[in-house]
Motif scaffolding. Structure first.
Motif, PDB file in Angstrom:
ATOM      1  N   GLN A   1      90.308 -36.983  56.571  1.00 49.83           N
ATOM      2  CA  GLN A   1      90.705 -35.790  55.822  1.00 49.83           C
ATOM      3  C   GLN A   1      91.666 -36.201  54.700  1.00 49.83           C
ATOM      4  O   GLN A   1      92.826 -35.794  54.659  1.00 49.83           O
ATOM      5  CB  GLN A   1      91.401 -34.790  56.771  1.00 49.83           C
ATOM      6  CG  GLN A   1      90.524 -34.246  57.866  1.00 49.83           C
ATOM      7  CD  GLN A   1      89.768 -32.995  57.455  1.00 49.83           C
ATOM      8  OE1 GLN A   1      89.896 -32.528  56.308  1.00 49.83           O
ATOM      9  NE2 GLN A   1      89.001 -32.433  58.361  1.00 49.83           N
ATOM     10  N   ASP A   2      91.179 -37.014  53.779  1.00 51.58           N
ATOM     11  CA  ASP A   2      92.043 -37.521  52.713  1.00 51.58           C
ATOM     12  C   ASP A   2      91.394 -37.413  51.340  1.00 51.58           C
ATOM     13  O   ASP A   2      91.723 -38.144  50.413  1.00 51.58           O
ATOM     14  CB  ASP A   2      92.451 -38.975  52.997  1.00 51.58           C
ATOM     15  CG  ASP A   2      91.262 -39.916  53.165  1.00 51.58           C
ATOM     16  OD1 ASP A   2      90.107 -39.456  53.061  1.00 51.58           O
ATOM     17  OD2 ASP A   2      91.486 -41.120  53.402  1.00 51.58           O
TER      18      ASP A   2
ATOM     19  N   THR B   1      93.825 -43.042  41.462  1.00 58.09           N
ATOM     20  CA  THR B   1      95.277 -42.920  41.243  1.00 58.09           C
ATOM     21  C   THR B   1      95.843 -41.742  42.020  1.00 58.09           C
ATOM     22  O   THR B   1      96.893 -41.857  42.675  1.00 58.09           O
ATOM     23  CB  THR B   1      95.560 -42.747  39.738  1.00 58.09           C
ATOM     24  OG1 THR B   1      95.111 -43.908  39.037  1.00 58.09           O
ATOM     25  CG2 THR B   1      97.059 -42.549  39.491  1.00 58.09           C
ATOM     26  N   ARG B   2      95.158 -40.614  41.978  1.00 58.28           N
ATOM     27  CA  ARG B   2      95.620 -39.437  42.713  1.00 58.28           C
ATOM     28  C   ARG B   2      95.582 -39.687  44.222  1.00 58.28           C
ATOM     29  O   ARG B   2      96.477 -39.244  44.956  1.00 58.28           O
ATOM     30  CB  ARG B   2      94.757 -38.224  42.341  1.00 58.28           C
ATOM     31  CG  ARG B   2      95.233 -36.900  42.939  1.00 58.28           C
ATOM     32  CD  ARG B   2      94.428 -35.746  42.379  1.00 58.28           C
ATOM     33  NE  ARG B   2      94.767 -34.475  43.001  1.00 58.28           N
ATOM     34  CZ  ARG B   2      95.790 -33.707  42.639  1.00 58.28           C
ATOM     35  NH1 ARG B   2      96.583 -34.095  41.642  1.00 58.28           N
ATOM     36  NH2 ARG B   2      96.017 -32.558  43.251  1.00 58.28           N
TER      37      ARG B   2
ATOM     38  N   PHE C   1      87.075 -39.181  45.810  1.00 58.21           N
ATOM     39  CA  PHE C   1      87.372 -40.402  46.568  1.00 58.21           C
ATOM     40  C   PHE C   1      87.885 -39.990  47.940  1.00 58.21           C
ATOM     41  O   PHE C   1      88.734 -39.109  48.070  1.00 58.21           O
ATOM     42  CB  PHE C   1      88.430 -41.263  45.865  1.00 58.21           C
ATOM     43  CG  PHE C   1      88.640 -42.600  46.528  1.00 58.21           C
ATOM     44  CD1 PHE C   1      87.875 -43.695  46.159  1.00 58.21           C
ATOM     45  CD2 PHE C   1      89.572 -42.757  47.547  1.00 58.21           C
ATOM     46  CE1 PHE C   1      88.053 -44.936  46.783  1.00 58.21           C
ATOM     47  CE2 PHE C   1      89.745 -43.980  48.182  1.00 58.21           C
ATOM     48  CZ  PHE C   1      88.987 -45.071  47.796  1.00 58.21           C
ATOM     49  N   TYR C   2      87.349 -40.644  48.964  1.00 57.45           N
ATOM     50  CA  TYR C   2      87.809 -40.402  50.331  1.00 57.45           C
ATOM     51  C   TYR C   2      87.575 -41.670  51.140  1.00 57.45           C
ATOM     52  O   TYR C   2      87.026 -42.657  50.630  1.00 57.45           O
ATOM     53  CB  TYR C   2      87.080 -39.208  50.960  1.00 57.45           C
ATOM     54  CG  TYR C   2      85.617 -39.432  51.251  1.00 57.45           C
ATOM     55  CD1 TYR C   2      85.182 -39.823  52.513  1.00 57.45           C
ATOM     56  CD2 TYR C   2      84.643 -39.250  50.268  1.00 57.45           C
ATOM     57  CE1 TYR C   2      83.835 -40.030  52.790  1.00 57.45           C
ATOM     58  CE2 TYR C   2      83.299 -39.453  50.530  1.00 57.45           C
ATOM     59  CZ  TYR C   2      82.899 -39.848  51.795  1.00 57.45           C
ATOM     60  OH  TYR C   2      81.579 -40.049  52.066  1.00 57.45           O
ATOM     61  N   SER C   3      87.969 -41.669  52.390  1.00 57.57           N
ATOM     62  CA  SER C   3      87.789 -42.870  53.202  1.00 57.57           C
ATOM     63  C   SER C   3      87.099 -42.574  54.523  1.00 57.57           C
ATOM     64  O   SER C   3      87.144 -41.456  55.051  1.00 57.57           O
ATOM     65  CB  SER C   3      89.139 -43.546  53.470  1.00 57.57           C
ATOM     66  OG  SER C   3      89.909 -42.814  54.409  1.00 57.57           O
ATOM     67  N   LEU C   4      86.457 -43.604  55.031  1.00 55.05           N
ATOM     68  CA  LEU C   4      85.862 -43.614  56.369  1.00 55.05           C
ATOM     69  C   LEU C   4      86.586 -44.661  57.206  1.00 55.05           C
ATOM     70  O   LEU C   4      87.027 -45.691  56.683  1.00 55.05           O
ATOM     71  CB  LEU C   4      84.386 -43.997  56.304  1.00 55.05           C
ATOM     72  CG  LEU C   4      83.447 -43.137  55.458  1.00 55.05           C
ATOM     73  CD1 LEU C   4      82.069 -43.799  55.389  1.00 55.05           C
ATOM     74  CD2 LEU C   4      83.341 -41.737  56.034  1.00 55.05           C
ATOM     75  N   THR C   5      86.698 -44.415  58.493  1.00 56.06           N
ATOM     76  CA  THR C   5      87.221 -45.408  59.430  1.00 56.06           C
ATOM     77  C   THR C   5      86.107 -45.789  60.390  1.00 56.06           C
ATOM     78  O   THR C   5      85.537 -44.918  61.060  1.00 56.06           O
ATOM     79  CB  THR C   5      88.430 -44.868  60.211  1.00 56.06           C
ATOM     80  OG1 THR C   5      89.464 -44.500  59.288  1.00 56.06           O
ATOM     81  CG2 THR C   5      88.970 -45.933  61.159  1.00 56.06           C
ATOM     82  N   LEU C   6      85.783 -47.072  60.443  1.00 56.99           N
ATOM     83  CA  LEU C   6      84.647 -47.524  61.224  1.00 56.99           C
ATOM     84  C   LEU C   6      84.895 -47.402  62.725  1.00 56.99           C
ATOM     85  O   LEU C   6      85.989 -47.661  63.214  1.00 56.99           O
ATOM     86  CB  LEU C   6      84.293 -48.962  60.870  1.00 56.99           C
ATOM     87  CG  LEU C   6      83.869 -49.199  59.419  1.00 56.99           C
ATOM     88  CD1 LEU C   6      83.417 -50.642  59.232  1.00 56.99           C
ATOM     89  CD2 LEU C   6      82.752 -48.239  59.000  1.00 56.99           C
TER      90      LEU C   6
ATOM     91  N   LYS D   1      98.775 -39.218  46.693  1.00 56.81           N
ATOM     92  CA  LYS D   1      98.764 -38.207  47.745  1.00 56.81           C
ATOM     93  C   LYS D   1      98.790 -38.809  49.151  1.00 56.81           C
ATOM     94  O   LYS D   1      99.371 -38.224  50.065  1.00 56.81           O
ATOM     95  CB  LYS D   1      97.528 -37.312  47.599  1.00 56.81           C
ATOM     96  CG  LYS D   1      97.511 -36.457  46.337  1.00 56.81           C
ATOM     97  CD  LYS D   1      98.560 -35.366  46.397  1.00 56.81           C
ATOM     98  CE  LYS D   1      98.464 -34.440  45.203  1.00 56.81           C
ATOM     99  NZ  LYS D   1      99.473 -33.345  45.257  1.00 56.81           N
ATOM    100  N   SER D   2      98.147 -39.954  49.333  1.00 62.62           N
ATOM    101  CA  SER D   2      98.023 -40.535  50.672  1.00 62.62           C
ATOM    102  C   SER D   2      99.088 -41.566  50.991  1.00 62.62           C
ATOM    103  O   SER D   2      99.358 -41.847  52.166  1.00 62.62           O
ATOM    104  CB  SER D   2      96.646 -41.196  50.825  1.00 62.62           C
ATOM    105  OG  SER D   2      96.560 -42.355  49.994  1.00 62.62           O
TER     106      SER D   2
END
Length: 388
Positions: free
Chosen positions: A174-175, A215-216, A315-320, A220-221
Motif C-alpha cells: 500500500q505505497d 521522487t514522490r 510507482f508502487y512496490s511488491l514484496t516477494l 512519501k515512503s
C-alpha cells in the motif's frame, strides 16, 4: 494482518512472429536500429482468429482451477483494444472460462495504465473480502500501421493475474504514488483501428513521469533505491525501460547498479521477443523477471513503474512471497517460443490487413490456430467465440 497480492500469473500470445532483422531490411533500416536502438528482436503477429477476448481467455484458462473459478467474484479486464464500446470484455471471459456467475465483470481503459488500476482495485476489494478472489487480465494488440515509425513497437498478448489473500507470488504493498496530466503523446480516435503517436515526445513524457513519481515515492515512503532488489518497467519497447532505469542508477552504489542492471535484463527477456502489450507490458516484464532472475528471494522488494499515455504514471512496490515462482505456469513461455512459427514480412502484412472488421457476416478459418479459444467470425454483428 492478512497479506493480499498476486497469487498466480499466466501469459498468452499467438504462435506467429516476425524477426526484427527481416523487418528492418524490408523497411530499409539498419537492423541495429531495431535490435539495439529499440531493444527488440522479435514481434508477435496476431492472426484474425485472435482478439483481446480470446487472448485473455487463453491466458487465464491455463492457471485457473475449478475452485478458483468458483471463488472469483470479480473480473477486471484492462485493454485499449476493446471490441465493443458498450459491452465489457470481462463478460465474455466469464462465460468462456466458466467463472462463477455471481461476479462483477468490468472493462477498464486508460491507455497502457489500466492494468495497474485494475490490480489495485482487486487488492483493495480482496482486502475487504479476504475469502474471495479477483481475476485481473490485461490484454491488448498494439497496432500503429504498416510502414509507420511505430511499426517496430507493435505486438500483442495477454497477462492474467489472480489476486487473493495469502498469495503465492507477491504482496501488493500500500505505497502507491501516481500522477496524471492531459498530454497528447498517444491516442486512438474512436473511428481508427491504429494508434496516433508522437514517439519522441511520448518517450520523454514516460521518463518525466517516472522521475516525478519516483521522487514522490521516496518522499512519501522514506525509502530509497537501496530498498529495492529490482525495478520493473512498462516496456512498450525494451530500450524505453532501460533509459528510465539509467536515470536513477546514480543513486545506487556501483555494486547495486550492476545488480539492478542484471535484474532489468532478466525482466526484458520475454518482451524482446513478444513486443508491445500495452496494458500488459509491465506485467510481462514482471513475469520475465520472476522467471529469469537467478538471485531473487523471499522478502525482496520489487519496484513497479506503470505508464499510460495521455497520460498517467504510477510507482508502487511488491514484496516477494516464499513460493513466487510456483505461482507462474510452469514452462509456459519456453513452450511458446519453441512452438512459434516465423512468418515472412509479406505474410505478416497480409495478416495485419485481414483483421475482423466491419458489420458484414464473416467466417474465419480457424484450422491453423491451435489455441483453445478462438474467434471464428462475425454473425449478425456478434463475434463468435469457440473452444477447440
Amino acid at each position: 494482518m492478512t497479506v493480499i497480492g498476486i497469487d498466480k500469473m499466466s501469459f498468452f500470445s499467438p504462435q506467429q512472429y516476425i524477426d526484427m532483422v527481416e523487418l528492418a531490411n524490408a523497411r530499409g533500416e539498419e537492423p541495429d536500429k531495431y535490435l539495439i536502438g529499440i531493444g527488440q528482436t522479435q514481434q508477435a503477429v496476431i492472426p484474425p482468429t485472435q482478439d483481446v477476448v480470446t487472448m485473455a481467455a487463453n491466458a487465464a484458462d491455463e492457471m485457473l482451477t475449478a475452485s478458483d473459478r468458483k471463488a472469483i467474484t470479480m473480473i477486471l479486464f484492462a485493454t485499449e483494444s476493446g471490441i465493443d464500446n458498450s459491452k465489457s470484455g470481462a463478460v465474455y471471459l466469464q462465460r468462456l472460462l466458466g467463472i462463477n456467475p455471481y461476479a462483477r465483470t468490468i472493462e477498464m481503459k486508460q491507455a497502457c495504465y489500466a492494468g495497474t488500476f485494475a490490480l489495485m482495485q482487486a487488492r483493495d476489494y480482496v482486502t475487504l473480502h479476504p475469502t474471495e478472489k479477483v481475476l485481473v487480465v490485461a490484454s491488448d494488440i498494439a497496432r500503429y500501421g504498416l510502414h509507420t515509425s511505430g511499426e517496430v513497437t507493435q505486438g500483442g498478448g495477454a497477462v492474467a493475474m489472480l489476486v487473493s489473500a495469502d498469495p503465492a507470488i507477491a504482496e501488493i504493498n500500500q505505497d502507491n504514488q501516481y500522477l496524471s496530466r492531459d498530454v497528447m503523446d498517444f491516442w486512438r480516435p474512436i473511428y481508427a483501428d491504429t494508434a496516433r503517436v508522437d514517439g519522441k515526445f511520448s518517450a520523454n513524457i514516460y521518463q518525466d513521469f517516472f522521475k516525478a513519481v519516483w521522487t514522490r515515492y521516496k518522499q512519501k515512503s522514506g525509502r530509497s533505491i537501496k530498498d529495492f532488489k529490482a525495478l520493473a518497467f512498462h516496456l512498450p519497447f525494451t530500450k524505453m525501460g532501460l533509459k528510465a532505469l539509467r536515470d536513477v542508477l546514480p543513486e545506487a552504489s556501483e555494486e547495486q547498479q550492476a545488480a539492478l542492471m542484471a535484474e532489468f535484463e532478466a525482466s526484458r527477456v520475454y518482451s524482446k521477443r513478444i513486443g508491445n502489450l500495452y496494458t500488459g507490458s509491465l506485467y510481462l516484464s514482471l513475469y520475465s523477471l520472476l522467471a529469469n532472475s537467478t538471485t531473487l528471494k523471499l522478502g525482496d522488494r520489487v519496484g513497479m513503474f506503470s505508464y499510460g499515455s495521455g497520460a498517467e504514471g504510477e510507482f508502487y512496490s511488491l514484496t516477494l512471497r516464499p513460493h513466487f515462482r510456483g505461482g507462474l505456469v510452469s514452462g509456459q513461455l519456453e513452450e511458446l517460443f519453441a512452438s512459434r512459427q516465423q512468418v515472412t514480412i509479406p505474410e505478416y502484412e497480409a495478416i495485419f490487413n485481414n483483421q475482423l472488421s466491419g458489420a458484414a457476416d464473416r467466417e474465419l478459418d480457424t484450422q491453423h490456430d491451435d489455441a483453445k479459444f478462438v474467434l471464428s467470425g462475425l454473425e449478425n454483428e456478434q463475434r463468435q467465440y469457440i473452444c477447440h
